[in-house]
Design an enzyme around this catalytic site. Structure first.
Site, PDB file in Angstrom:
ATOM      1  N   GLY A   3      -9.494  -2.742  -7.415  1.00 19.36           N
ATOM      2  CA  GLY A   3      -9.577  -4.184  -7.669  1.00 19.36           C
ATOM      3  C   GLY A   3     -10.702  -4.821  -6.874  1.00 19.36           C
ATOM      4  N   GLY A   4     -10.355  -5.913  -6.179  1.00 20.39           N
ATOM      5  CA  GLY A   4     -11.352  -6.666  -5.410  1.00 20.39           C
ATOM      6  C   GLY A   4     -12.031  -5.839  -4.342  1.00 20.39           C
TER       7      GLY A   4
ATOM      8  N   GLY B 256     -47.742   3.088 -20.044  1.00 18.86           N
ATOM      9  CA  GLY B 256     -47.042   2.056 -19.281  1.00 18.86           C
ATOM     10  C   GLY B 256     -46.484   2.597 -17.991  1.00 18.86           C
ATOM     11  CB  ALA B 257     -44.955   5.832 -17.130  1.00 14.40           C
TER      12      ALA B 257
HETATM   13  C1  HXC Z   1       0.065  -5.335  -1.686  1.00 16.17           C
HETATM   14  C2  HXC Z   1      -0.095  -3.078  -1.963  1.00 16.17           C
HETATM   15  C3  HXC Z   1      -1.136  -3.245  -2.901  1.00 16.17           C
HETATM   16  C4  HXC Z   1      -1.571  -4.572  -3.187  1.00 16.17           C
HETATM   17  C5  HXC Z   1      -0.809  -1.140  -2.665  1.00 16.17           C
HETATM   18  N1  HXC Z   1       0.085  -1.761  -1.848  1.00 16.17           N
HETATM   19  N2  HXC Z   1      -1.551  -2.031  -3.321  1.00 16.17           N
HETATM   20  N3  HXC Z   1       0.488  -4.112  -1.370  1.00 16.17           N
HETATM   21  N4  HXC Z   1      -0.944  -5.602  -2.545  1.00 16.17           N
HETATM   22  N5  HXC Z   1      -2.588  -4.828  -4.011  1.00 16.17           N
HETATM   23  C6  HXC Z   1       1.026  -1.143  -0.920  1.00 16.17           C
HETATM   24  C7  HXC Z   1       2.153  -0.395  -1.627  1.00 16.17           C
HETATM   25  O1  HXC Z   1       3.184  -1.278  -1.935  1.00 16.17           O
HETATM   26  C8  HXC Z   1       2.532   0.601  -0.558  1.00 16.17           C
HETATM   27  O2  HXC Z   1       3.326  -0.086   0.416  1.00 16.17           O
HETATM   28  C9  HXC Z   1       1.222   0.931   0.109  1.00 16.17           C
HETATM   29  O3  HXC Z   1       0.334  -0.145  -0.207  1.00 16.17           O
HETATM   30  C10 HXC Z   1       0.627   2.215  -0.391  1.00 16.17           C
HETATM   31  O4  HXC Z   1       0.614   2.168  -1.813  1.00 16.17           O
HETATM   32  P1  HXC Z   1       1.112   3.392  -2.708  1.00 16.17           P
HETATM   33  O5  HXC Z   1       1.125   2.912  -4.097  1.00 16.17           O
HETATM   34  O6  HXC Z   1       2.386   3.932  -2.134  1.00 16.17           O
HETATM   35  O7  HXC Z   1      -0.023   4.450  -2.463  1.00 16.17           O
HETATM   36  P2  HXC Z   1      -0.725   5.406  -3.501  1.00 16.17           P
HETATM   37  O8  HXC Z   1       0.263   6.125  -4.334  1.00 16.17           O
HETATM   38  O9  HXC Z   1      -1.686   6.234  -2.709  1.00 16.17           O
HETATM   39  O10 HXC Z   1      -1.565   4.463  -4.467  1.00 16.17           O
HETATM   40  C11 HXC Z   1      -2.582   3.670  -3.963  1.00 16.17           C
HETATM   41  C12 HXC Z   1      -3.080   2.709  -5.043  1.00 16.17           C
HETATM   42  C13 HXC Z   1      -1.901   1.964  -5.676  1.00 16.17           C
HETATM   43  C14 HXC Z   1      -3.850   3.526  -6.110  1.00 16.17           C
HETATM   44  C15 HXC Z   1      -4.099   1.770  -4.386  1.00 16.17           C
HETATM   45  O11 HXC Z   1      -1.131   1.403  -4.619  1.00 16.17           O
HETATM   46  C16 HXC Z   1      -2.310   0.866  -6.564  1.00 16.17           C
HETATM   47  O12 HXC Z   1      -2.712   1.086  -7.678  1.00 16.17           O
HETATM   48  N6  HXC Z   1      -2.203  -0.395  -6.048  1.00 16.17           N
HETATM   49  C17 HXC Z   1      -2.544  -1.558  -6.846  1.00 16.17           C
HETATM   50  C18 HXC Z   1      -4.018  -1.678  -6.951  1.00 16.17           C
HETATM   51  C19 HXC Z   1      -4.455  -2.900  -7.654  1.00 16.17           C
HETATM   52  O13 HXC Z   1      -4.089  -3.174  -8.808  1.00 16.17           O
HETATM   53  N7  HXC Z   1      -5.201  -3.731  -6.935  1.00 16.17           N
HETATM   54  C20 HXC Z   1      -5.732  -4.933  -7.503  1.00 16.17           C
HETATM   55  C21 HXC Z   1      -5.135  -6.102  -6.736  1.00 16.17           C
HETATM   56  S1  HXC Z   1      -5.800  -7.562  -7.404  1.00 16.17           S
HETATM   57  P3  HXC Z   1       4.426   0.693   1.301  1.00 16.17           P
HETATM   58  O14 HXC Z   1       5.165  -0.408   2.007  1.00 16.17           O
HETATM   59  O15 HXC Z   1       5.276   1.443   0.324  1.00 16.17           O
HETATM   60  O16 HXC Z   1       3.674   1.574   2.215  1.00 16.17           O
HETATM   61  C22 HXC Z   1      -7.354  -7.649  -6.741  1.00 16.17           C
HETATM   62  C23 HXC Z   1      -8.207  -8.721  -7.295  1.00 16.17           C
HETATM   63  C24 HXC Z   1      -9.102  -9.290  -6.261  1.00 16.17           C
HETATM   64  O17 HXC Z   1      -7.725  -6.911  -5.888  1.00 16.17           O
HETATM   65  C25 HXC Z   1     -10.293  -9.915  -6.905  1.00 16.17           C
HETATM   66  C26 HXC Z   1     -11.317 -10.375  -5.891  1.00 16.17           C
HETATM   67  C27 HXC Z   1     -12.679 -10.364  -6.506  1.00 16.17           C
END
Ligand code: HXC
Length: 522
Positions: free
Chosen positions: A177-178, A412-413
């Site tokens: 994501g971000g 051109g190159a």
């Molecule tokens: C809060 C989050 C989180 C998030 C992960 N966690 N992503 N908490 N906000 N965005 C937390 C989980 O709940 C978990 O907490 C810990 O981090 C580890 O995550 P897991 O899923 O257990 O790990 P893993 O299996 O290795 O997977 C990692 C991951 C997956 C691939 C990153 O967590 C995932 O897909 N997360 C969502 C990613 C996403 O969609 N991000 C976009 C957010 S929006 P615990 O307590 O269990 O340890 C964004 C927009 C911003 O970013 C725009 C700005 C320009």
């Protein structure tokens, strides 16, 4: 009274000890164990390994997210998921931050963002590179807009710091994501094979929205981003390898845009001449050869650190030293697509040229370019716009710029690859150089089409005309007569001549017309 005071002091000290312990524990024993079981180091371990021994000084260790409302359990962790501070690499100051995946997946809260912003501010004020270790699930969802605001603050600083201090990002795990946009705004991205991934939208969302089935690695692993998308510049086989590469790259870079790269003492003789170069270019203009070998035979100790090694292989970009002085090299690779310019190679070259120009790194070009890649795909993908990027980048660069025409400099190159007329300070050509509007075969087809058709033996006539054309045009002498070349040199002289040229140009002062900024065709 004294007892009460001592008691309070003891309580404070215990609290401090507890905070220190909590900060060091990151997300707790279980999460750290899970993280390590994946073969990964913790954020603090990475910083300790990366920086010179015992040089790391942590700042902001006790920063925490806002306190939860009364009655709710306090799950905040000192440091808020990112370790920040400074240290040295080979004795030179570097600012660092490392996201701690064991704390809420290294996600970004507004305090977490503020810590990174402070590092970027300090790096800009004090003129030192920033290295970020990125491993993050992106915006911390529970924080809502505050997290987005924090990200925006980071992005603005990355942009302001661009061209002021070198910014390097090492992706150590998921970067979702971000989280991707701060690295994308920095100068170089390193990824670790099989353990780091970058993506805006993850596999789960893709499955739901587009019904595409893809693994994390297939979507955004190191192989994808260093070989296909070009998002990342370096692929490392392990975390240790990544740290080594980053330290090596920093060695070529200055601290900031107002300083020069360090000149290192070189054991390689500046007058060394390599006679192998004299027979390296094949007689047949349609045969390839390895430009990497040309470069390695010329630079100090054969050391050439390629940037974007796995992407757009028809152009080579990277850092080397000539008599201890760091240079940025841009060269065609005749072994890949005959060294043509196309969409990707133009982008790769342009970005590299602009980096070198921003950070006072002289540019050395080894040219063997038959032109732009013909094709409907290329035209429709915007080869005009992308080719113009490289042209623009060379035209506006004010660092010392030297071109060596090794073989082809066509059409051109020729104009794109740093000729005298776009601002090269010195253009040297090997005797094998062919400088022309196009190659002999194509040129003869255009100019003598009717004559060839009318000939008794068109094939024979064409061969004769090609030979004549080659004698007349595809050699460096006409360009030299016109003053477009500064000299024609023997290939074995190239190293001493380049070293001499860079010494001559070391105090170069060149100005662009006053403007806010140009408008590179993005
Ligand atoms: C809060 C989050 C989180 C998030 C992960 N966690 N992503 N908490 N906000 N965005 C937390 C989980 O709940 C978990 O907490 C810990 O981090 C580890 O995550 P897991 O899923 O257990 O790990 P893993 O299996 O290795 O997977 C990692 C991951 C997956 C691939 C990153 O967590 C995932 O897909 N997360 C969502 C990613 C996403 O969609 N991000 C976009 C957010 S929006 P615990 O307590 O269990 O340890 C964004 C927009 C911003 O970013 C725009 C700005 C320009």
């Amino acid at each position: 009274m004294a007892d009460a005071y001592a008691e309070a002091a003891q309580a404070l000290s215990a609290r401090l000890d507890q905070l220190r312990t909590d900060a060091l524990a990151g997300g707790g024993e279980e999460r750290v164990a899970r993280h390590k079981a994946r073969g990964k180091y913790t954020a603090r371990e990475r910083l300790e390994m990366f920086l010179d021994r015992a040089s790391f000084r942590e700042t902001g260790r006790f920063v925490m997210d806002d306190a939860p409302p009364k009655g709710q359990t306090d799950t905040r962790i000192p440091g808020d998921g990112v370790v920040t501070g400074y240290g040295t690499v080979d004795g030179r100051l570097v600012y660092v931050y490392a996201q701690d995946f064991t704390v809420m997946g290294g996600t970004v809260s507004h305090r977490h963002a503020a810590k990174i912003c402070r590092i970027l501010d300090q790096a800009m004020e004090n003129g030192a590179p920033v290295v970020g270790f990125v491993e993050s699930g992106g915006a911390r969802i529970q924080e809502g807009v505050k997290s987005l605001a924090g990200y925006s603050e980071i992005f603005r600083r990355n942009t302001l710091a661009s061209g002021v201090v070198p910014q390097l990002s090492i992706i150590m795990g998921p970067c979702a994501g971000g989280a991707v946009y701060s690295p994308a705004l920095t100068d170089f991205i390193f990824m670790v094979e099989q353990s780091s991934q970058m993506f805006v939208t993850g596999p789960d969302v893709l499955r739901a929205v587009t019904q595409e089935e893809v693994t994390l690695e297939e979507l955004g692993g190191a192989a994808v981003h260093t070989g296909r998308s070009g998002v990342a510049h370096f692929s490392a086989s392990s975390e240790e390898d990544a740290l080594f590469l980053v330290r090596q790259l920093l060695g070529y870079l200055p601290d900031n845009n107002l300083s020069d790269p360090v000149i290192l003492p070189s054991k390689d003789d500046p007058l060394r001449q390599d006679t192998t170069l004299d027979s390296l270019v094949p007689d047949n203009p349609n045969r390839g050869y390895d430009m990497l070998e040309v470069i390695e035979r010329i630079v100090d100790g054969c050391q050439f650190m390629q940037v974007h090694e796995n992407w757009a292989g028809n152009i080579l970009t990277g850092f080397a030293r000539l008599h201890g002085r760091a240079v940025g090299i841009v060269a065609q690779q005749p072994q890949v697509l005959a060294g043509v310019l196309d969409v990707n190679s133009s982008q790769k070259g342009a970005r590299f040229v602009r980096f070198c120009d921003a950070f006072n790194i002289p540019l050395v070009v080894f040219e063997d370019v038959p032109g732009f890649l013909p094709g409907v795909d290329q035209e429709h993908e915007g080869v005009i716009r992308h080719g113009a990027k490289l042209l623009y980048a060379f035209c506006e660069a004010t660092v010392p710029k030297v071109t060596v025409i090794v073989r082809k400099a066509y059409g051109g190159a020729y104009c794109v690859m740093n000729p005298r007329q776009t601002g090269a300070d010195l253009v040297l050509a090997w005797p094998t150089a062919e400088i022309a509007v196009m190659g002999a075969d194509g040129a003869v087809n255009v100019i003598f089409r009717r004559e060839i058709q009318a000939a008794d033996d068109p094939i024979q006539r064409k061969a004769e005309l090609v030979e004549e054309y080659r004698d007349r045009f595809t050699n460096p002498f006409i360009a030299a007569e016109s003053g477009y070349l500064d000299d024609i040199i023997e290939p074995h002289e190239t190293r001493p001549r380049l070293i001499n040229a860079l010494e001559m140009l070391q105090n170069k002062q060149a100005q662009l017309p006053p403007k806010k900024h140009g408008n590179i065709p993005l």
